[in-house]
Design a protein around this motif. Structure first.
Motif, PDB file in Angstrom:
ATOM      1  N   CYS A   1      43.925  42.398  28.782  1.00  0.00           N
ATOM      2  CA  CYS A   1      44.878  42.103  29.861  1.00  0.00           C
ATOM      3  C   CYS A   1      46.263  41.789  29.298  1.00  0.00           C
ATOM      4  O   CYS A   1      47.280  42.152  29.886  1.00  0.00           O
ATOM      5  CB  CYS A   1      44.387  40.935  30.710  1.00  0.00           C
ATOM      6  SG  CYS A   1      43.054  41.378  31.837  1.00  0.00           S
TER       7      CYS A   1
ATOM      8  N   GLN B   1      36.723  40.384  40.853  1.00  0.00           N
ATOM      9  CA  GLN B   1      36.117  39.135  40.423  1.00  0.00           C
ATOM     10  C   GLN B   1      35.355  38.435  41.531  1.00  0.00           C
ATOM     11  O   GLN B   1      35.592  38.660  42.709  1.00  0.00           O
ATOM     12  CB  GLN B   1      37.168  38.203  39.823  1.00  0.00           C
ATOM     13  CG  GLN B   1      38.317  37.826  40.729  1.00  0.00           C
ATOM     14  CD  GLN B   1      39.396  37.045  39.973  1.00  0.00           C
ATOM     15  OE1 GLN B   1      39.998  37.534  39.024  1.00  0.00           O
ATOM     16  NE2 GLN B   1      39.631  35.814  40.414  1.00  0.00           N
TER      17      GLN B   1
ATOM     18  N   PHE C   1      35.678  44.963  35.259  1.00  0.00           N
ATOM     19  CA  PHE C   1      36.992  45.336  34.725  1.00  0.00           C
ATOM     20  C   PHE C   1      37.006  46.808  34.357  1.00  0.00           C
ATOM     21  O   PHE C   1      36.132  47.294  33.638  1.00  0.00           O
ATOM     22  CB  PHE C   1      37.298  44.478  33.484  1.00  0.00           C
ATOM     23  CG  PHE C   1      38.705  44.651  32.970  1.00  0.00           C
ATOM     24  CD1 PHE C   1      39.793  44.534  33.816  1.00  0.00           C
ATOM     25  CD2 PHE C   1      38.943  44.928  31.631  1.00  0.00           C
ATOM     26  CE1 PHE C   1      41.095  44.694  33.347  1.00  0.00           C
ATOM     27  CE2 PHE C   1      40.226  45.082  31.150  1.00  0.00           C
ATOM     28  CZ  PHE C   1      41.307  44.960  32.007  1.00  0.00           C
TER      29      PHE C   1
ATOM     30  N   TYR D   1      33.516  38.949  36.230  1.00  0.00           N
ATOM     31  CA  TYR D   1      34.472  40.047  36.370  1.00  0.00           C
ATOM     32  C   TYR D   1      33.829  41.423  36.287  1.00  0.00           C
ATOM     33  O   TYR D   1      32.872  41.632  35.544  1.00  0.00           O
ATOM     34  CB  TYR D   1      35.514  39.985  35.244  1.00  0.00           C
ATOM     35  CG  TYR D   1      36.376  38.761  35.243  1.00  0.00           C
ATOM     36  CD1 TYR D   1      37.414  38.616  36.157  1.00  0.00           C
ATOM     37  CD2 TYR D   1      36.168  37.739  34.323  1.00  0.00           C
ATOM     38  CE1 TYR D   1      38.218  37.492  36.162  1.00  0.00           C
ATOM     39  CE2 TYR D   1      36.956  36.609  34.316  1.00  0.00           C
ATOM     40  CZ  TYR D   1      37.987  36.490  35.236  1.00  0.00           C
ATOM     41  OH  TYR D   1      38.769  35.375  35.241  1.00  0.00           O
TER      42      TYR D   1
ATOM     43  N   LEU E   1      40.742  44.799  38.224  1.00  0.00           N
ATOM     44  CA  LEU E   1      39.929  43.642  37.859  1.00  0.00           C
ATOM     45  C   LEU E   1      39.332  43.092  39.153  1.00  0.00           C
ATOM     46  O   LEU E   1      40.049  42.580  40.006  1.00  0.00           O
ATOM     47  CB  LEU E   1      40.798  42.580  37.187  1.00  0.00           C
ATOM     48  CG  LEU E   1      40.109  41.302  36.708  1.00  0.00           C
ATOM     49  CD1 LEU E   1      39.248  41.588  35.479  1.00  0.00           C
ATOM     50  CD2 LEU E   1      41.126  40.224  36.384  1.00  0.00           C
TER      51      LEU E   1
END
Length: 380
Positions: free
Chosen positions: A118, A269, A286, A284, A267
């Motif tokens: 990230c 979550q 991702f 998460y 992303l």
């Protein structure tokens, strides 16, 4: 009197680590702590109480909107300790308030548990980064962390468009301007229409609510800006499908092409209470848009994205269920919580059952061996 009561409620929320306050007629004030509702030992609220509490914190402009529209949203600061996002609305003719606590301290990537890549994605000069998930899963906190990282490390002009402004950012290495919908600008789409004239490098859009806002955000990413935003979707593949489905059929092919070249990551979550009963942590999903995933988006083969995520672990990619399983195996969340938050609960239930059976077999073998070892001793 109402101000004193509200101050006490706000202080209780901060001191007890609650995420929300609910003030509704016919029940005493309720705090949400670690995802669970907890009633405070005070009087049951009457209609006059919620009206007085509302008036003690609600600006005149929002009180007017409440009268005209039946509801209003705004943010306000509670001293230096916290900010609150407030939703006020009518139900059965009574006033109800929901206050969401927004901590003043912004968490780091490490504290949130974000994938390491990230940080590298926040360096990108252009593209779109989406944070998705259900209401209350921490999307705003994650985005605030990313904006703060850019603010501290790079010289950028950051513009946010929010309703209301939640985390307040100060100028650090970057310049940051925060525009509130309904106060500084009438709508998200209007803010995005004008934002490109303001020499931005980074744009945060609080939520992609409609076709016009989505179209403007994609255009901003396409014209050389780094755009962050949120959607209420629960998976990376589902996010892409949702965006495309907003557009008329005649435009969908063009949007697929634009997304395939401008989307850089998704992303997704889910916020899970810890098995200890105190605290919560995020799980998460991702996805980084690699050339392979870009092709799947362009060719309308989003059903194959999950497989590409599974093969992209070196980039930090993972499916939500994979992360939930690791948290369960580590004892951080319960079996019930893993199943509740899973995208494929049946598969994880079967996997957990198989694990428990295997553990039981190992235990039986160990007990049998122990009995065999002590058998001769007992006979002597």
């Amino acid at each position: 009197m109402a101000t004193v009561n509200m101050d006490r409620l706000l202080q209780a929320c901060v001191s007890q680590g609650a995420s929300d306050i609910h003030l509704v007629v016919g029940r005493s004030p309720v705090l949400r702590i670690d995802g669970h509702l907890r009633s405070l030992e005070t009087k049951v609220l009457e209609s006059d109480d919620t009206v007085a509490l509302m008036k003690s914190i609600t600006p005149e402009r929002n009180q007017q909107e409440l009268q005209e529209e039946g509801g209003t949203d705004y943010g306000f600061a509670y001293g230096d300790e916290a900010r609150f996002r407030v939703a006020v609305f009518r139900q059965k003719g009574n006033i109800t308030l929901c206050l969401r606590l927004i901590p003043t301290n912004i968490m780091t990537f490490e504290e949130i548990g974000l994938p390491k890549i990230c940080a590298a994605l926040c360096r990108r000069p252009r593209g779109m980064f989406l944070v998705t998930g259900p209401t209350g899963c921490g999307k705003t906190t994650t985005l605030a962390s990313m904006i703060n990282y850019i603010n501290e490390n790079f010289d950028r002009h950051i513009i946010t468009v929010e309703e209301p402004i939640e985390y307040y950012h100060t100028h650090k290495k970057s310049i940051i301007n925060q525009r509130e919908v309904g106060v500084d600008v009438p709508s998200f789409s209007e803010a995005l229409r004008r934002v490109l004239r303001m020499d931005p490098d980074v744009i945060l859009v609080g939520e992609l609510r409609d076709l016009e806002t989505i179209e403007s955000a994609i255009r901003a990413a396409e014209t050389g800006h780094l755009v962050f935003s949120t959607l209420h979707t629960t998976s990376a593949a589902g996010t892409i499908t949702r965006i495309i489905d907003v557009f008329p059929v005649g435009q969908q092919e063009q949007i697929r092409i634009q997304l395939s070249t401008n989307l850089i990551a998704v992303l997704s979550q889910a916020l899970c209470p810890l098995a200890t009963g105190s605290g919560r942590m995020a799980a998460y999903e991702f996805m980084v848009v690699t050339p392979a995933i870009s092709n799947l988006i362009r060719e309308n083969k989003t059903y194959r994205i999950d497989s590409s995520i599974q093969t992209g672990r070196k980039l930090g990619m993972q499916l939500l269920d994979e992360h939930l399983w690791r948290l369960y195996e580590a004892g951080k969340i319960t079996l019930e919580e893993m199943i509740d938050k899973a995208r494929q609960p049946g598969d994880l239930q079967d996997k957990a059952t198989a694990k428990l059976k295997a553990a039981a077999r190992v235990k039986r073998v160990a007990v049998k061996k122990e009995m065999e070892d002590i058998g001769p001793i007992l006979r002597t």
